[in-house]
Design a protein around this motif. Structure first.
Motif, mmCIF file in Angstrom:
data_model
loop_
_atom_site.group_PDB
_atom_site.id
_atom_site.type_symbol
_atom_site.label_atom_id
_atom_site.label_comp_id
_atom_site.label_asym_id
_atom_site.label_seq_id
_atom_site.Cartn_x
_atom_site.Cartn_y
_atom_site.Cartn_z
ATOM 1 N N PHE A 114 48.269 48.401 48.786
ATOM 2 C CA PHE A 114 49.573 47.751 48.609
ATOM 3 C C PHE A 114 49.632 47.058 47.250
ATOM 4 O O PHE A 114 48.673 46.435 46.801
ATOM 5 N N ILE A 115 50.770 47.158 46.583
ATOM 6 C CA ILE A 115 50.927 46.636 45.226
ATOM 7 C C ILE A 115 51.269 45.148 45.289
ATOM 8 O O ILE A 115 52.222 44.751 45.972
ATOM 9 N N SER A 116 50.522 44.349 44.598
ATOM 10 C CA SER A 116 50.771 42.910 44.525
ATOM 11 C C SER A 116 50.752 42.473 43.071
ATOM 12 O O SER A 116 50.047 43.045 42.234
ATOM 13 N N ARG A 117 51.563 41.480 42.781
ATOM 14 C CA ARG A 117 51.626 40.923 41.430
ATOM 15 C C ARG A 117 51.064 39.514 41.452
ATOM 16 O O ARG A 117 51.508 38.664 42.225
ATOM 17 N N GLY A 118 50.093 39.281 40.615
ATOM 18 C CA GLY A 118 49.451 37.976 40.570
ATOM 19 C C GLY A 118 49.373 37.439 39.150
ATOM 20 O O GLY A 118 49.534 38.179 38.167
ATOM 21 N N ALA A 119 49.126 36.126 39.048
ATOM 22 C CA ALA A 119 49.006 35.476 37.741
ATOM 23 C C ALA A 119 47.602 35.687 37.192
ATOM 24 O O ALA A 119 46.606 35.454 37.874
ATOM 25 N N VAL A 120 47.555 36.174 35.948
ATOM 26 C CA VAL A 120 46.266 36.386 35.286
ATOM 27 C C VAL A 120 45.784 35.114 34.622
ATOM 28 O O VAL A 120 44.589 34.805 34.611
ATOM 29 N N GLY A 121 46.704 34.321 34.094
ATOM 30 C CA GLY A 121 46.352 33.082 33.406
ATOM 31 C C GLY A 121 47.270 32.862 32.222
ATOM 32 O O GLY A 121 48.202 33.643 31.959
ATOM 33 N N LEU A 122 47.025 31.779 31.484
ATOM 34 C CA LEU A 122 47.799 31.518 30.277
ATOM 35 C C LEU A 122 47.469 32.546 29.203
ATOM 36 O O LEU A 122 46.335 33.038 29.106
ATOM 37 N N LEU A 123 48.473 32.878 28.424
ATOM 38 C CA LEU A 123 48.286 33.871 27.372
ATOM 39 C C LEU A 123 47.200 33.446 26.387
ATOM 40 O O LEU A 123 46.454 34.286 25.873
#
Length: 394
Positions: A114-123
């Motif tokens: 299942f496709i999920s979108r998560g935060a990777v971190g600050l740029l």
């Protein structure tokens, strides 16, 4: 009044290409143990495609007038794949008297990837942050004000559910109520995942508890429709850690009413009133870990009471459908002779005298047939015999 969101969303022209293939078979089986009972079972394999937002980049700039405002960068994932679902369904339908049906369904969906979108971190914390900032036109000095999100295929998840449905036409009621019909359905869903992030991603926008009651009534050219719908708590956004907040839309019950008037075969007028009780949309935040809110919010006592009430309505409706025709059937008037509907074991030849007419429905005896046609036929036969004798004599 809430603060206005002054962030600007920027998109650019981009292209993306995904190709994949596979086998997606399905099998359906129907079994009828009785004429009024139907059991259906099905198994199938289906596919879920990525959303455009998962393969197309998007940049949301922060509000320069607010020192605490942050922006976001949605990075496409060229390696993303569609997720696959194994569907299992079992349904039983019981067709009641007087246009009624009571059904129950069990279903399970085993989701893989299942496709999920998560935060990777600050740029600013990413090794390739400078390259991303240059590609999307972000000032290198402002990298610490942009969060980076990334869509990817997660682990497996399981969705299990139960659905009960009841529909009944009330033709056995006295006029004018015999043109009414009632529909009721209740759905309960549970979601589980191989890890925390996959489970919460699967729960986003999923309705885990719902119930609907519909009453229709046709009166000549008028068609009245009343609807009561209940929706449980719905997760609209989840946190990336068990302690970060998730956002939910609070459970709500609404009532709608519609009146249709048919002018002719080509035109219909209608008036619809929605949300009669004026229920508003309310949201709340709670820790993302389902174990911390499941007992208080999703499975609260109010939901259980609503489900119990719906089950009672289903039981009462089935009882009315079963016993209604005998309760509301017209009683014979005084002086009417009762006619037995059960067949007599005595042969009809013994119950009817030779030469007598057979009885009609209800015990009535037909009037005696005229003998005039038989007399005319006998006269023709006599004349024919006399003519034959004359020919023989000549």
């Amino acid at each position: 009044a809430g603060a206005q969101d002054l962030r600007v969303v920027r998109q650019r022209f981009t292209t993306a290409s995904l190709s994949y293939d596979g086998w997606y078979p399905s099998l359906n089986v129907k079994y009828t143990p009785r004429p009024d009972v139907v059991v259906r079972a099905g198994v199938s394999r289906t596919i879920g495609h990525p959303d455009f937002g998962d393969i197309i980049p998007t940049v949301t700039d922060f509000d320069p007038s607010s020192a605490s405002s942050t922006g976001s960068v949605s990075i496409p994932n060229p390696a993303i794949k569609p997720y696959k679902i194994l569907n299992l369904d079992l349904t039983a339908e019981w067709y009641l008297a007087n246009s009624g049906v009571l059904s129950g369904s069990l279903f399970q969906k085993n989701v893989d990837g299942f496709i999920s979108r998560g935060a990777v971190g600050l740029l600013s914390t990413l090794a390739n942050g400078a390259a991303i900032a240059a590609e999307y036109g972000i000032n290198p000095a402002e990298q610490n004000r942009y969060n980076v999100t990334f869509a990817q295929n997660g682990l497996g998840s399981t969705v299990k559910g139960l659905e009960l449905s009841y529909a009944q036409g009330l033709k056995f009621l006295p006029s004018p109520f015999n043109s009414m019909n009632v529909q009721l359905n209740v759905t309960a869903v549970s979601i589980d995942g191989d890890n925390f992030a996959t489970k919460l991603a699967q729960m986003v926008s999923a309705t885990t508890r719902s119930a609907n009651l519909i009453v229709g009534w046709r009166l000549g050219r008028y068609n009245l429709l009343a609807t009561i719908s209940h929706t449980g708590d719905v997760e609209t956004g989840f946190g990336t850690t068990p302690t970060s907040p998730s956002t939910f839309t609070e459970r709500i019950t609404k009532a709608d009413f519609t009146v249709n008037y048919t002018l002719n075969s080509k035109a219909t007028l209608y008036v619809q009133v929605r949300n009669l009780t004026g229920e508003g949309r309310r949201e709340f935040q709670t820790p993302s870990d389902p174990a911390l809110y499941v007992r208080r919010r999703v499975m609260g006592p109010g939901v259980w009471a609503w489900l119990f009430l719906c089950l009672v309505c289903v039981a009462l409706g089935a009882g009315v459908a079963w016993f209604g025709p005998s309760l509301f059937s017209p009683r014979p008037k005084a002086g009417d002779s009762a006619v037995s509907a059960s067949p007599s074991p005595q042969p009809i030849a013994e119950r009817v005298a030779p030469g007598s007419p057979l009885p009609l429905e209800g015990g009535a005896v037909p009037p005696p047939a005229s003998t005039l046609p038989d007399e005319r036929l006998a006269a023709r036969i006599t004349r024919s015999e006399e003519h034959t004798s004359e020919l023989q004599s000549h």
